[in-house]
Design an enzyme around this catalytic site. Structure first.
Site, PDB file in Angstrom:
ATOM      1  N   ASP A  11       0.858  -1.185   0.000  1.00  0.00           N
ATOM      2  CA  ASP A  11       0.000   0.000   0.000  1.00  0.00           C
ATOM      3  C   ASP A  11       0.894   1.234   0.000  1.00  0.00           C
ATOM      4  O   ASP A  11       2.125   1.139  -0.184  1.00  0.00           O
ATOM      5  CB  ASP A  11      -1.046  -0.047   1.131  1.00  0.00           C
ATOM      6  CG  ASP A  11      -0.438   0.170   2.518  1.00  0.00           C
ATOM      7  OD1 ASP A  11       0.784   0.378   2.632  1.00  0.00           O
ATOM      8  OD2 ASP A  11      -1.209   0.124   3.501  1.00  0.00           O
ATOM      9  N   CYS A  68       2.583  -3.699   3.887  1.00  0.00           N
ATOM     10  CA  CYS A  68       1.781  -2.542   4.281  1.00  0.00           C
ATOM     11  C   CYS A  68       2.418  -1.992   5.549  1.00  0.00           C
ATOM     12  O   CYS A  68       3.575  -2.307   5.850  1.00  0.00           O
ATOM     13  CB  CYS A  68       0.295  -2.886   4.436  1.00  0.00           C
ATOM     14  SG  CYS A  68      -0.142  -3.973   5.808  1.00  0.00           S
ATOM     15  N   THR A  70       1.878  -2.493   8.814  1.00  0.00           N
ATOM     16  CA  THR A  70       2.197  -3.551   9.778  1.00  0.00           C
ATOM     17  C   THR A  70       2.480  -4.887   9.117  1.00  0.00           C
ATOM     18  O   THR A  70       2.988  -5.806   9.761  1.00  0.00           O
ATOM     19  CB  THR A  70       1.004  -3.779  10.726  1.00  0.00           C
ATOM     20  OG1 THR A  70      -0.132  -4.138   9.916  1.00  0.00           O
ATOM     21  CG2 THR A  70       0.691  -2.537  11.548  1.00  0.00           C
ATOM     22  N   HIS A 101       8.239 -25.308   6.425  1.00  0.00           N
ATOM     23  CA  HIS A 101       7.183 -26.088   7.074  1.00  0.00           C
ATOM     24  C   HIS A 101       5.772 -25.783   6.569  1.00  0.00           C
ATOM     25  O   HIS A 101       4.923 -26.668   6.581  1.00  0.00           O
ATOM     26  CB  HIS A 101       7.211 -25.864   8.599  1.00  0.00           C
ATOM     27  CG  HIS A 101       8.351 -26.563   9.272  1.00  0.00           C
ATOM     28  ND1 HIS A 101       8.436 -26.734  10.633  1.00  0.00           N
ATOM     29  CD2 HIS A 101       9.472 -27.151   8.765  1.00  0.00           C
ATOM     30  CE1 HIS A 101       9.550 -27.385  10.949  1.00  0.00           C
ATOM     31  NE2 HIS A 101      10.198 -27.650   9.826  1.00  0.00           N
ATOM     32  N   HIS A 136       5.010 -32.254   6.854  1.00  0.00           N
ATOM     33  CA  HIS A 136       4.534 -30.879   6.679  1.00  0.00           C
ATOM     34  C   HIS A 136       3.527 -30.785   5.524  1.00  0.00           C
ATOM     35  O   HIS A 136       2.616 -29.967   5.562  1.00  0.00           O
ATOM     36  CB  HIS A 136       5.711 -29.936   6.440  1.00  0.00           C
ATOM     37  CG  HIS A 136       6.724 -30.002   7.547  1.00  0.00           C
ATOM     38  ND1 HIS A 136       6.417 -29.654   8.837  1.00  0.00           N
ATOM     39  CD2 HIS A 136       8.014 -30.424   7.556  1.00  0.00           C
ATOM     40  CE1 HIS A 136       7.479 -29.836   9.598  1.00  0.00           C
ATOM     41  NE2 HIS A 136       8.463 -30.310   8.850  1.00  0.00           N
TER      42      HIS A 136
HETATM   43  C1  RB5 Z   1      -2.446   2.229   6.527  1.00  0.00           C
HETATM   44  O1  RB5 Z   1      -2.468   3.391   7.288  1.00  0.00           O
HETATM   45  C2  RB5 Z   1      -2.297   0.999   7.427  1.00  0.00           C
HETATM   46  O2  RB5 Z   1      -3.496   0.774   8.089  1.00  0.00           O
HETATM   47  C3  RB5 Z   1      -1.876  -0.184   6.601  1.00  0.00           C
HETATM   48  O3  RB5 Z   1      -0.669   0.095   5.970  1.00  0.00           O
HETATM   49  C4  RB5 Z   1      -1.637  -1.483   7.358  1.00  0.00           C
HETATM   50  O4  RB5 Z   1      -0.812  -1.299   8.451  1.00  0.00           O
HETATM   51  C5  RB5 Z   1      -2.825  -2.290   7.654  1.00  0.00           C
HETATM   52  O5  RB5 Z   1      -2.760  -3.415   8.143  1.00  0.00           O
END
Ligand code: RB5
Length: 147
Positions: A11, A68, A70, A101, A136
């Protein structure tokens, strides 16, 4: 590995990291299919996670790397596509193990969680590991969608 093509997507939070990953993966001898986005304008991670996942399940790309903020949201989106096994990794041990695995065909990372140096090591661990099969394979078959 069916081919040495790998799809990359992210993203808006991860354009810089995605570019670094693309360069690194290319240097490791993979053909990168980078499906964007190319703008830092706010966008929706499910769109990009699912688009990358489709390139893997279609067979066009053997593996995928998605990013993204996180790594979590885009991973959840990719895993909704039947046939995708995607894990979020912030360490090289997990990146190796999800290939060995779990036969993971996609790797997710968080651009707001880890730095570029660690991310590239994670990518390398993921790409250099191979599925071990055997017991596995039985377990991986158990997590395949049932119909
Ligand atoms: C975007 O602000 C953020 O929510 C996205 O990059 C991500 O972390 C979502 O899981």
């Amino acid at each position: 590995m069916a081919n040495k093509r790998i799809v990359l997507s992210s993203d808006h939070s991860a354009l810089e990291l995605r570019a670094a990953v693309a360069a690194h993966v290319t240097s490791l001898g993979w053909e990168v299919v980078d499906i964007g986005p190319t703008s830092t304008e706010s966008t929706h991670y499910p769109t990009h996670g699912q688009a990358a996942a489709e390139r893997v399940v279609s067979g066009e790309c053997a593996l995928g790397i998605i990013i993204c903020g996180t790594g979590q949201g885009i991973m959840m989106a990719a895993n909704k596509v039947a046939g995708i096994r995607c894990g979020v990794c912030s360490d090289t041990f997990s990146a190796r193990m999800i290939r060995q695995h779990n036969d993971a065909n996609m790797l997710s990372m968080g651009a707001r969680v880890i730095g570029v140096g660690l991310a590239l090591d994670i990518v390398e661990a993921f790409l250099s590991a191979e599925f071990e099969g055997g017991r596995h394979a039985t377990r991986v078959a158990m997590i395949e969608p049932t119909a």
